[in-house]
Design a protein around this motif. Structure first.
Motif, mmCIF file in Angstrom:
data_model
loop_
_atom_site.group_PDB
_atom_site.id
_atom_site.type_symbol
_atom_site.label_atom_id
_atom_site.label_comp_id
_atom_site.label_asym_id
_atom_site.label_seq_id
_atom_site.Cartn_x
_atom_site.Cartn_y
_atom_site.Cartn_z
ATOM 1 N N PRO A 162 -93.226 -41.430 95.034
ATOM 2 C CA PRO A 162 -93.616 -40.012 94.531
ATOM 3 C C PRO A 162 -93.825 -39.938 93.132
ATOM 4 N N LYS A 163 -94.726 -39.235 92.674
ATOM 5 C CA LYS A 163 -94.824 -39.099 91.414
ATOM 6 C C LYS A 163 -93.541 -38.249 90.635
ATOM 7 N N GLY A 164 -93.019 -37.517 91.427
ATOM 8 C CA GLY A 164 -91.811 -36.485 90.936
ATOM 9 C C GLY A 164 -90.792 -37.537 90.521
ATOM 10 N N LYS A 165 -90.480 -38.784 91.153
ATOM 11 C CA LYS A 165 -89.315 -39.519 90.961
ATOM 12 C C LYS A 165 -89.725 -40.387 89.778
ATOM 13 N N VAL A 166 -91.019 -40.908 89.822
ATOM 14 C CA VAL A 166 -91.465 -41.736 88.477
ATOM 15 C C VAL A 166 -91.416 -40.932 87.409
ATOM 16 N N ALA A 167 -91.668 -39.704 87.254
ATOM 17 C CA ALA A 167 -91.633 -38.804 86.419
ATOM 18 C C ALA A 167 -90.273 -38.857 85.638
ATOM 19 N N GLN A 168 -89.257 -38.646 86.436
ATOM 20 C CA GLN A 168 -87.688 -38.594 86.098
ATOM 21 C C GLN A 168 -87.584 -39.880 85.283
ATOM 22 N N LEU A 169 -87.893 -41.212 86.045
ATOM 23 C CA LEU A 169 -87.828 -42.267 85.330
ATOM 24 C C LEU A 169 -88.096 -42.422 83.955
ATOM 25 N N MET A 170 -89.317 -42.111 83.727
ATOM 26 C CA MET A 170 -90.209 -42.166 82.510
ATOM 27 C C MET A 170 -89.215 -41.204 81.679
ATOM 28 N N THR A 171 -89.035 -40.136 81.973
ATOM 29 C CA THR A 171 -88.315 -38.961 81.076
ATOM 30 C C THR A 171 -87.138 -39.780 80.654
ATOM 31 N N PHE A 172 -86.179 -40.168 81.565
ATOM 32 C CA PHE A 172 -84.842 -41.124 81.418
ATOM 33 C C PHE A 172 -85.056 -41.956 80.304
ATOM 34 N N GLY A 173 -86.354 -42.789 80.128
ATOM 35 C CA GLY A 173 -86.406 -43.506 79.150
ATOM 36 C C GLY A 173 -86.308 -44.991 79.914
ATOM 37 N N ALA A 174 -86.394 -45.029 81.166
ATOM 38 C CA ALA A 174 -86.521 -46.477 81.937
ATOM 39 C C ALA A 174 -87.527 -47.250 81.573
ATOM 40 N N THR A 175 -87.459 -48.683 81.927
ATOM 41 C CA THR A 175 -88.450 -49.444 81.674
ATOM 42 C C THR A 175 -88.923 -49.625 83.266
ATOM 43 N N VAL A 176 -89.861 -49.112 83.630
ATOM 44 C CA VAL A 176 -90.352 -48.832 85.259
ATOM 45 C C VAL A 176 -91.537 -49.819 85.433
ATOM 46 N N VAL A 177 -91.098 -50.911 86.562
ATOM 47 C CA VAL A 177 -92.147 -51.737 87.164
ATOM 48 C C VAL A 177 -92.376 -51.100 88.398
ATOM 49 N N SER A 178 -93.868 -50.569 88.590
ATOM 50 C CA SER A 178 -94.391 -50.313 89.932
ATOM 51 C C SER A 178 -94.993 -51.273 90.654
ATOM 52 N N VAL A 179 -94.249 -51.776 91.595
ATOM 53 C CA VAL A 179 -94.661 -52.993 92.387
ATOM 54 C C VAL A 179 -95.681 -52.694 93.554
ATOM 55 N N GLN A 180 -96.726 -53.373 93.433
ATOM 56 C CA GLN A 180 -97.883 -53.348 94.437
ATOM 57 C C GLN A 180 -97.377 -53.690 95.658
ATOM 58 N N GLY A 181 -96.823 -53.205 96.388
ATOM 59 C CA GLY A 181 -95.995 -54.066 97.808
ATOM 60 C C GLY A 181 -95.137 -53.226 98.343
ATOM 61 N N SER A 182 -94.361 -53.780 99.245
ATOM 62 C CA SER A 182 -93.241 -53.030 100.009
ATOM 63 C C SER A 182 -92.087 -52.858 99.325
ATOM 64 N N TYR A 183 -91.153 -52.156 100.151
ATOM 65 C CA TYR A 183 -89.621 -52.202 99.115
ATOM 66 C C TYR A 183 -89.197 -53.410 99.451
ATOM 67 N N GLU A 184 -89.588 -54.237 100.408
ATOM 68 C CA GLU A 184 -88.941 -55.616 100.508
ATOM 69 C C GLU A 184 -89.293 -56.453 99.258
ATOM 70 N N GLU A 185 -90.650 -56.462 98.975
ATOM 71 C CA GLU A 185 -91.149 -56.938 97.964
ATOM 72 C C GLU A 185 -90.505 -56.738 96.697
ATOM 73 N N THR A 186 -90.491 -55.355 96.597
ATOM 74 C CA THR A 186 -89.954 -54.658 95.247
ATOM 75 C C THR A 186 -88.486 -55.370 95.153
ATOM 76 N N PHE A 187 -87.671 -55.130 96.090
ATOM 77 C CA PHE A 187 -86.366 -55.642 96.040
ATOM 78 C C PHE A 187 -86.200 -57.178 95.465
ATOM 79 N N GLU A 188 -86.940 -57.902 96.231
ATOM 80 C CA GLU A 188 -86.998 -59.361 95.707
ATOM 81 C C GLU A 188 -87.305 -59.767 94.281
ATOM 82 N N LEU A 189 -88.297 -58.940 93.754
ATOM 83 C CA LEU A 189 -88.595 -58.898 92.527
ATOM 84 C C LEU A 189 -87.593 -58.582 91.527
#
Length: 413
Positions: A162-189
């Motif tokens: 959700p955008k609310g969570k991504v907005a928090q990440l960006m506000t906190f200064g994290a380097t965010v990688v949005s993975v076009q796939g499932s959570y399993e694929e995200t975890f493995e990356l």
């Protein structure tokens, strides 16, 4: 750490020195932190605890795997309110019901407890970068807690976050990688990136200290109940780390004599993604499932903490309950309108499960229940609006207001 013995594999039993960067066993099993309860009993009493001014998860330091010299992390994590909800209890047909609103943590979810622990251990390890994969809440909690401590973060989230969570990440200064796939694929990356660059690993399925942070929700519940044990504690379940931590905290308190019995756990999962509950219900090993639910924080088709979670449910003689997205959305409205607690879909899944079990007669009228709300509704406003509807929209005059009220059948006293 004088209070900690070692890390022990939940699968093969091998033990490891409890160093700050401890991960998994060589057999692939997840480790559990083992404590010296005899030593802890000499350092921690109910009376000493009651006199402490610290109102955060760090008030339970004797039961946490940190060095005595480790300072509390900067953000105030924990000591969220526990409300007794008599109106909701009456509506559900329960003797007594409490709601633990963990959405009041700094980044608005229970995951702050794990992330604060991860930050503390990363600092002990001398790390300056920390990373994880997440469906959203673990990510935002890590980014916020790390930012407050001066650590850099790399965060991997599935593109459905959700955008609310991504907005928090960006506000906190994290380097965010949005993975076009499932959570399993995200975890493995994220796992591959962490191994490549040597970042401190906050992934709950790999870092055994994170359940130790999450267990503080159990310590708080019992202290807030003056050590009187309820019959059930209900919680939403995704990767299994939270329910495992809840159970660990309860067992710790029983081991040092602070409580005289253990409650039964209620594992609540979404019907569209319930691999752990399905394993309990069928008696078969867990199998992956599609991530088919709007409750994104528990949409984990390949749970990474399955062993600990399944042990917690079985050891507690717990109940499993799977709820539809419609039942989750109904619980979101019910909590808001009877308790004034605004939970996100995954956050209210435990309450949806309690409601369903009460209606089925599985939970009895004389039973006492605690339901943990694990995340705030502002994390996912789109689904909240979908559940509750749009506001009345009219021009600014009384004639239109009266017409709108009449159209909607609103009778104003």
């Amino acid at each position: 750490m004088k209070n900690v013995k070692y890390g022990k594999c939940t699968r093969c039993g091998k033990t490891y020195e409890a160093v700050p960067d401890l991960t998994v066993c060589e057999c692939g099993g997840i480790l559990d932190i083992e404590y010296d309860y005899g030593y802890i009993k000499t350092r921690l009493t109910k009376e000493a605890l009651a006199g402490r001014g610290e109102r955060s998860m760090w008030r339970y330091k004797e039961l946490l795997p940190v060095e005595e010299s480790t300072a509390p992390t900067p953000l105030r994590v924990g000591w969220s309110p526990l409300y007794e909800e008599s109106r909701l209890a009456e509506q559900l047909g329960l003797k007594r019901l409490w709601v633990k609103d963990d959405g009041q943590n700094p980044t608005a979810s229970l995951k702050d407890r794990a992330s604060a622990m991860a930050v503390a251990k990363a600092l002990e390890a001398g790390a300056d970068v920390i990373a994880c994969s997440s469906t959203g809440n673990a990510a935002s909690s890590l980014a916020g807690n790390a930012a407050a401590a001066g650590l850099k973060t790399y965060i991997f989230v599935p593109s459905r976050a959700p955008k609310g969570k991504v907005a928090q990440l960006m506000t906190f200064g994290a380097t965010v990688v949005s993975v076009q796939g499932s959570y399993e694929e995200t975890f493995e990356l994220s796992k591959a990136a962490i191994e490549k660059w040597g970042w401190y690993n906050r992934n709950a399925a790999i870092n055994p200290y994170l359940s130790e942070g999450k267990k503080t929700v159990a310590l708080e519940i019992m202290e807030q109940l003056d050590w009187q044990v309820p019959d059930y504690i209900a919680i939403s379940v995704g990767d299994g780390c939270t329910i495992a931590g809840l159970w660990k905290g309860l067992k710790d308190l029983h081991a040092i004599g602070f409580i005289d019995r253990l409650p039964r756990l209620i594992s609540a999962q979404a019907e569209g993604c319930c691999p752990l509950n399905r394993a309990i219900e069928t008696g078969e090993p867990w199998r992956p499932m599609e991530e088919n639910t709007l409750a994104d924080s528990i949409a984990v088709g390949v749970p990474r903490n399955a062993d600990k979670a399944l042990n917690a449910i079985r050891e507690s003689n717990g109940l499993t309950v799977n709820v539809s997205d419609a039942e989750i959305m109904a619980a979101q409205k019910l909590l808001g309108r009877t308790c004034g607690v605004f939970g996100e879909p995954a956050g209210v899944t435990g309450t949806a499960g309690v409601k369903k079990l009460c209606e089925a007669g599985v939970i009895g009228r004389n039973d006492t229940v605690v339901s943990v709300v694990t995340g705030n509704g502002l994390k996912d406003v789109a689904n909240a609006i979908a559940a509750c509807g749009e506001p009345i929209t009219i021009p600014g005059d009384m004639e239109h207001l009266l017409s709108a009220f009449a159209e909607k059948g609103i009778a104003v006293d």
